[in-house]
Structure formats: C-alpha cells, structure tokens
Design an enzyme around this catalytic site. Structure first.
Site, PDB file in Angstrom:
ATOM      1  N   HIS A  79      65.570  47.543  40.133  1.00 12.47           N
ATOM      2  CA  HIS A  79      65.050  48.902  39.987  1.00 12.47           C
ATOM      3  C   HIS A  79      63.726  49.092  40.746  1.00 12.47           C
ATOM      4  CE1 HIS A  79      67.539  50.090  36.197  1.00 12.47           C
ATOM      5  NE2 HIS A  79      68.282  49.601  37.180  1.00 12.47           N
ATOM      6  N   GLU A  81      60.851  50.372  39.930  1.00 14.67           N
ATOM      7  CA  GLU A  81      59.618  49.967  39.241  1.00 14.67           C
ATOM      8  C   GLU A  81      59.458  48.449  39.279  1.00 14.67           C
ATOM      9  OE1 GLU A  81      62.211  51.729  38.174  1.00 14.67           O
ATOM     10  OE2 GLU A  81      61.703  52.948  36.452  1.00 14.67           O
ATOM     11  N   CYS A 107      63.834  52.916  32.843  1.00 12.37           N
ATOM     12  CA  CYS A 107      64.819  52.420  31.879  1.00 12.37           C
ATOM     13  C   CYS A 107      64.106  51.452  30.935  1.00 12.37           C
ATOM     14  CB  CYS A 107      65.971  51.725  32.605  1.00 12.37           C
ATOM     15  SG  CYS A 107      65.518  50.101  33.264  1.00 12.37           S
ATOM     16  N   CYS A 110      62.745  48.226  32.604  1.00 12.47           N
ATOM     17  CA  CYS A 110      61.534  48.453  33.400  1.00 12.47           C
ATOM     18  C   CYS A 110      60.349  48.778  32.501  1.00 12.47           C
ATOM     19  CB  CYS A 110      61.761  49.564  34.416  1.00 12.47           C
ATOM     20  SG  CYS A 110      62.823  49.059  35.779  1.00 12.47           S
TER      21      CYS A 110
HETATM   22  N1  LIG Z   1      64.050  54.148  36.309  1.00  7.51           N
HETATM   23  C1  LIG Z   1      65.076  53.762  37.108  1.00  7.51           C
HETATM   24  C2  LIG Z   1      66.379  54.082  36.773  1.00  7.51           C
HETATM   25  C3  LIG Z   1      67.397  53.722  37.632  1.00  7.51           C
HETATM   26  N2  LIG Z   1      67.111  53.053  38.765  1.00  7.51           N
HETATM   27  C4  LIG Z   1      68.184  52.753  39.723  1.00  7.51           C
HETATM   28  C5  LIG Z   1      69.275  51.828  39.371  1.00  7.51           C
HETATM   29  C6  LIG Z   1      70.475  52.387  40.097  1.00  7.51           C
HETATM   30  O1  LIG Z   1      70.417  52.050  41.484  1.00  7.51           O
HETATM   31  C7  LIG Z   1      70.256  53.875  39.955  1.00  7.51           C
HETATM   32  C8  LIG Z   1      70.805  54.448  38.659  1.00  7.51           C
HETATM   33  O2  LIG Z   1      72.198  54.483  38.684  1.00  7.51           O
HETATM   34  P1  LIG Z   1      73.032  55.845  38.426  1.00  7.51           P
HETATM   35  O3  LIG Z   1      72.180  56.793  37.617  1.00  7.51           O
HETATM   36  O4  LIG Z   1      73.341  56.426  39.783  1.00  7.51           O
HETATM   37  O5  LIG Z   1      74.253  55.383  37.660  1.00  7.51           O
HETATM   38  O6  LIG Z   1      68.848  54.007  39.970  1.00  7.51           O
HETATM   39  C9  LIG Z   1      65.815  52.732  39.084  1.00  7.51           C
HETATM   40  O7  LIG Z   1      65.529  52.140  40.153  1.00  7.51           O
HETATM   41  N3  LIG Z   1      64.817  53.083  38.236  1.00  7.51           N
HETATM   42 ZN   LIG Z   2      64.700  50.179  35.305  1.00  7.50          ZN
END
Ligand SMILES: Nc1ccn([C@H]2C[C@H](O)[C@@H](COP(=O)(O)O)O2)c(=O)n1
Ligand SMILES: [Zn+2]
Length: 156
Positions: A79, A81, A107, A110
């Site tokens: 991710h 972060e 999330c 993170c």
């Molecule tokens: N705070 C976050 C949340 C999600 N991500 C990334 C991880 C995945 O590449 C994408 C989320 O997947 P989706 O919603 O398309 O099923 O985003 C992150 O880097 N940071």
């Molecule tokens: Zn995350």
C-alpha cells in the site's frame, strides 16, 4: 517594488498534491493511491504509491481482483502508506508527530503501521471504504493511539 504573492497554496494543498502526483505512478487499474509524509517543519520525508514490491516484475502479477488469492492483486500490492514509510531513508525519530497525506483513508494494516512509525496525523482525500469493517478497525486503531485524522478537498 511589487508586493510578494499572498495567494499561494496551503501546506495541506501542497502536500496532498504531492500525494496525488505519487498516485499517478501506480499501475493499479482501479485504485491509484499516493501518500506523502511531511514532518512538523513542513519538510517532505517520503512519498509512496501502491504497487508490487520493487523486486517483482509487475507484468507477471495480477492487477485484477479474484476469489483466488493467488490471482488477486491485493495479495501482492504494497500500500501507498506502507511504501511511504518504507521509502524513508532517515531515522524513524524524524517521523514522530509527522503528518501523512494520503489520497485514500488508510486500511487497518496501514493504520497500525503509521501508528507504530510515530505518525501523529492523517490527512486524506477520499474514503471509499467508509463504514466497512476494515475502516472501523482502522479508525479504532487511530483513535486509541491518539492519531488524529481529517479530510481535505483539493481544488480541481
Ligand atoms: N489506504 C489504501 C487503500 C488501498 N490501497 C491500495 C491497495 C490496492 O492496490 C488498491 C485497493 O484495491 P481496490 O479498492 O481497487 O479493490 O489500493 C492503498 O495503497 N492504500
Ligand atoms: Zn493499507
């Protein structure tokens, strides 16, 4: 003598625009996330975006979602972060009380990482998973650990 410019963008807007710029590097076709960590002196410590570990050839890994974890992008993506914390080459002491600007609310994994790194504030742009269990855990973790969070908007 001309007077100095006064209508400069705010620190919030500046750092969030850096996070947005980082998100443009993401190969994720659905969700591009960028993060920028700024210290209490308004210095940028690090940036990151969501992507596979750098030693992985991201052409060989899935970019879609699947019920099969082996074929699911979420199994392989680091991710934004987490990458921003990991990309920092200085002492973690510098991160105490820092602000993370992130284009998507963190999330719960993170959130734990940011808390443990000593971050004091999260500023976010979007919260598309608001209300989900993951989101509730994330907020509980941040609340319990005294990490504040607020949403900002950035002019188009
Ligand atoms: N705070 C976050 C949340 C999600 N991500 C990334 C991880 C995945 O590449 C994408 C989320 O997947 P989706 O919603 O398309 O099923 O985003 C992150 O880097 N940071
Ligand atoms: Zn995350």
């Amino acid at each position: 003598m001309p007077d100095k410019r006064r209508d400069v963008i705010s620190w919030d807007e500046f750092f969030m625009r850096v996070a947005i710029a980082a998100s443009l590097r993401s190969k994720d076709p659905i969700t591009q996330v960028g993060a920028c960590i700024a210290d209490t002196n308004h210095r940028i410590l690090s940036v990151g975006y969501n992507g596979t570990p750098s030693a992985i050839n991201d052409d060989d890994f899935p970019w879609g979602s699947s019920d099969d974890p082996l074929r699911d992008k979420h199994s392989y993506v680091v991710h934004a972060e987490a990458n921003a914390v990991l990309n920092y080459r200085g002492s973690l002491k510098d991160m105490q009380g820092a602000t993370v600007y992130v284009t998507l609310f963190p999330c719960h994994e993170c959130a734990k990482l940011l808390v443990q790194a000593g971050v004091g504030e999260v500023v976010y742009l979007d919260d598309k998973y608001e209300g989900t269990l993951d989101n509730q855990i994330s907020r509980r973790c941040l609340d319990t650990c005294g990490v504040t969070y607020r949403r900002v908007a950035v002019p188009a």
